[in-house]
Design a protein around this motif. Structure first.
Motif, PDB file in Angstrom:
ATOM      1  N   LEU A 177      30.200 -31.405 -14.332  1.00  0.00           N
ATOM      2  CA  LEU A 177      29.179 -32.003 -13.467  1.00  0.00           C
ATOM      3  C   LEU A 177      28.249 -32.920 -14.257  1.00  0.00           C
ATOM      4  N   VAL A 178      27.919 -32.511 -15.492  1.00  0.00           N
ATOM      5  CA  VAL A 178      27.064 -33.360 -16.338  1.00  0.00           C
ATOM      6  C   VAL A 178      27.805 -34.649 -16.697  1.00  0.00           C
ATOM      7  N   ASP A 179      29.116 -34.558 -16.939  1.00  0.00           N
ATOM      8  CA  ASP A 179      29.906 -35.776 -17.209  1.00  0.00           C
ATOM      9  C   ASP A 179      29.860 -36.727 -16.013  1.00  0.00           C
ATOM     10  N   LEU A 180      29.909 -36.155 -14.808  1.00  0.00           N
ATOM     11  CA  LEU A 180      29.832 -36.984 -13.595  1.00  0.00           C
ATOM     12  C   LEU A 180      28.435 -37.595 -13.461  1.00  0.00           C
ATOM     13  N   LEU A 181      27.421 -36.824 -13.828  1.00  0.00           N
ATOM     14  CA  LEU A 181      26.038 -37.318 -13.832  1.00  0.00           C
ATOM     15  C   LEU A 181      25.901 -38.506 -14.785  1.00  0.00           C
ATOM     16  N   ALA A 182      26.656 -38.461 -15.875  1.00  0.00           N
ATOM     17  CA  ALA A 182      26.576 -39.514 -16.897  1.00  0.00           C
ATOM     18  C   ALA A 182      27.323 -40.770 -16.484  1.00  0.00           C
ATOM     19  N   SER A 183      28.494 -40.600 -15.876  1.00  0.00           N
ATOM     20  CA  SER A 183      29.358 -41.778 -15.721  1.00  0.00           C
ATOM     21  C   SER A 183      29.951 -41.946 -14.328  1.00  0.00           C
ATOM     22  N   GLY A 184      29.463 -41.191 -13.356  1.00  0.00           N
ATOM     23  CA  GLY A 184      30.012 -41.316 -12.000  1.00  0.00           C
ATOM     24  C   GLY A 184      29.452 -42.514 -11.255  1.00  0.00           C
ATOM     25  N   THR A 185      29.949 -42.710 -10.048  1.00  0.00           N
ATOM     26  CA  THR A 185      29.349 -43.701  -9.138  1.00  0.00           C
ATOM     27  C   THR A 185      27.949 -43.183  -8.771  1.00  0.00           C
ATOM     28  N   ILE A 186      27.144 -44.010  -8.118  1.00  0.00           N
ATOM     29  CA  ILE A 186      25.819 -43.546  -7.700  1.00  0.00           C
ATOM     30  C   ILE A 186      25.950 -42.316  -6.805  1.00  0.00           C
ATOM     31  N   ARG A 187      26.920 -42.351  -5.884  1.00  0.00           N
ATOM     32  CA  ARG A 187      27.091 -41.182  -5.010  1.00  0.00           C
ATOM     33  C   ARG A 187      27.539 -39.967  -5.820  1.00  0.00           C
ATOM     34  N   LYS A 245      26.859 -39.347  -8.946  1.00  0.00           N
ATOM     35  CA  LYS A 245      25.683 -38.851  -9.688  1.00  0.00           C
ATOM     36  C   LYS A 245      24.774 -38.022  -8.777  1.00  0.00           C
ATOM     37  N   LYS A 246      24.597 -38.498  -7.545  1.00  0.00           N
ATOM     38  CA  LYS A 246      23.751 -37.763  -6.587  1.00  0.00           C
ATOM     39  C   LYS A 246      24.359 -36.394  -6.274  1.00  0.00           C
ATOM     40  N   ASP A 247      25.685 -36.376  -6.047  1.00  0.00           N
ATOM     41  CA  ASP A 247      26.353 -35.109  -5.740  1.00  0.00           C
ATOM     42  C   ASP A 247      26.293 -34.164  -6.940  1.00  0.00           C
ATOM     43  N   ALA A 248      26.463 -34.714  -8.144  1.00  0.00           N
ATOM     44  CA  ALA A 248      26.397 -33.884  -9.358  1.00  0.00           C
ATOM     45  C   ALA A 248      24.988 -33.321  -9.533  1.00  0.00           C
ATOM     46  N   ALA A 249      23.968 -34.160  -9.341  1.00  0.00           N
ATOM     47  CA  ALA A 249      22.576 -33.707  -9.496  1.00  0.00           C
ATOM     48  C   ALA A 249      22.241 -32.616  -8.481  1.00  0.00           C
ATOM     49  N   THR A 250      22.735 -32.773  -7.251  1.00  0.00           N
ATOM     50  CA  THR A 250      22.475 -31.775  -6.206  1.00  0.00           C
ATOM     51  C   THR A 250      23.127 -30.445  -6.561  1.00  0.00           C
ATOM     52  N   ALA A 251      24.378 -30.503  -7.036  1.00  0.00           N
ATOM     53  CA  ALA A 251      25.084 -29.273  -7.427  1.00  0.00           C
ATOM     54  C   ALA A 251      24.389 -28.611  -8.614  1.00  0.00           C
ATOM     55  N   LEU A 252      24.001 -29.408  -9.608  1.00  0.00           N
ATOM     56  CA  LEU A 252      23.325 -28.858 -10.795  1.00  0.00           C
ATOM     57  C   LEU A 252      21.967 -28.259 -10.424  1.00  0.00           C
ATOM     58  N   PHE A 253      21.271 -28.906  -9.496  1.00  0.00           N
ATOM     59  CA  PHE A 253      19.978 -28.363  -9.050  1.00  0.00           C
ATOM     60  C   PHE A 253      20.186 -26.960  -8.477  1.00  0.00           C
ATOM     61  N   ASN A 254      21.174 -26.840  -7.613  1.00  0.00           N
ATOM     62  CA  ASN A 254      21.429 -25.541  -6.990  1.00  0.00           C
ATOM     63  C   ASN A 254      21.811 -24.486  -8.029  1.00  0.00           C
ATOM     64  N   LEU A 255      22.621 -24.890  -9.004  1.00  0.00           N
ATOM     65  CA  LEU A 255      23.020 -23.955 -10.064  1.00  0.00           C
ATOM     66  C   LEU A 255      21.816 -23.562 -10.925  1.00  0.00           C
ATOM     67  N   SER A 256      20.871 -24.493 -11.106  1.00  0.00           N
ATOM     68  CA  SER A 256      19.723 -24.230 -11.981  1.00  0.00           C
ATOM     69  C   SER A 256      18.747 -23.219 -11.392  1.00  0.00           C
ATOM     70  N   ILE A 257      18.910 -22.895 -10.126  1.00  0.00           N
ATOM     71  CA  ILE A 257      18.061 -21.872  -9.503  1.00  0.00           C
ATOM     72  C   ILE A 257      18.357 -20.510 -10.142  1.00  0.00           C
TER      73      ILE A 257
END
Length: 286
Positions: free
Chosen positions: A128-138, A140-152
């Protein structure tokens, strides 16, 4: 439905692709269809298609899984069928659309409390962090949302920091990305551990956080103030850096006009600055 399930298991790749595409479309908008497909035995063969080397087959299959996961009962069935590993495989090997939908599916599964831990321990964080680094804007948004949920889930915070997420999140605080709020929300969770705070300061996050307090959205200001508070309360060195960036005027403004939570954070920070200043003045006199 039997035809579709048989199609997913066909020897012909063309038939498999068509069946996955049809299921993707059937599950897209229709609540009833999701339930019927979930009970038809389609989930396991769809998951096996996530390993397909034919990119479009893989994309149709992962999008069908994502659409099915909107239903709560299906979500549990998908998780129990062993979806995490194949979804990580798609994150690493899929085309842009497949990667985005794989990240969104992992987010969907991470809503289940016990899966926050399982996904965190599975190697998904790095992908997910790799996608955050080099994904499309969408992506990156999906990766950030998933990581946010995991960070809870507390133990995932260190994993996310160790996977190098903070550097990319600090870059995403640039308003041009349209992702400031998502980046700051995730950083707020990561700032509650010492590794997170170190990484934020090291990546040059402090000036950008002060900027968000000054000119971000209401939610962004609230989370940025929360991060600055974590930095200041835990490190006099970081506190000095925050003050050097001119944080006081925007915090004063926020203490008067922010959300109730933002006002509270800003007031706490300002009173912390005052007590620090009084403490150092007292030392000077002795």
């Amino acid at each position: 439905m039997d035809w579709f399930v048989a199609g997913l298991k066909s020897q012909s790749n063309e038939v498999k692709t068509k069946a996955a595409e049809e299921l993707r479309l059937l599950a897209k908008h229709n609540v009833e269809n999701r339930i019927i497909i979930g009970h038809s035995g389609a989930i396991r063969p769809l998951l096996s298609l996530l390993y397909s080397e034919v990119k479009i087959t893989q994309e149709h299959a992962v999008t069908a899984v994502l659409n099915l996961s909107i239903n709560e009962e299906n979500k549990a069935m998908i998780a129990e069928a062993g979806a995490i590993e194949p979804l990580i495989h798609v994150l690493r090997s899929g085309n842009d659309g497949a990667k985005e939908n794989s990240a969104a599916a992992l987010f969907s599964l991470s809503v289940l409390e016990e899966y926050k831990a399982k996904i965190g321990r599975s190697g998904a964080v790095k992908a997910l962090v790799d996608l955050l680094a080099s994904g499309t804007i969408r992506g990156k948004k999906d990766a950030a949302t998933a990581l946010f949920n995991l960070s809870i889930f507390h133990e995932n915070k260190a994993r996310i920091v160790q996977a190098g997420a903070v550097k990319y999140l600090v870059e995403l605080m640039d308003p041009v990305t349209g992702m400031v709020d998502k980046a700051v929300a995730l950083l707020a969770n990561l700032s509650t551990i010492s590794e997170g705070r170190m990484a934020i300061a090291k990546a040059g996050g402090i000036p950008l956080l002060v900027e968000v307090v000054e000119s971000g959205s209401q939610r962004g200001k609230e989370n940025a103030a929360s991060i600055l508070m974590q930095l200041c309360l835990n490190s006099p060195k970081f506190c000095t850096l925050v003050l050097q960036e001119g944080a006081v005027p925007p915090l004063v403004a926020l203490s008067q006009s922010g959300t109730p939570r933002a006002k509270e954070k800003a007031q706490q920070l300002l009173s912390h600055f005052r007590s620090q200043r009084e403490g150092s003045a007292g030392k000077g006199k002795s």
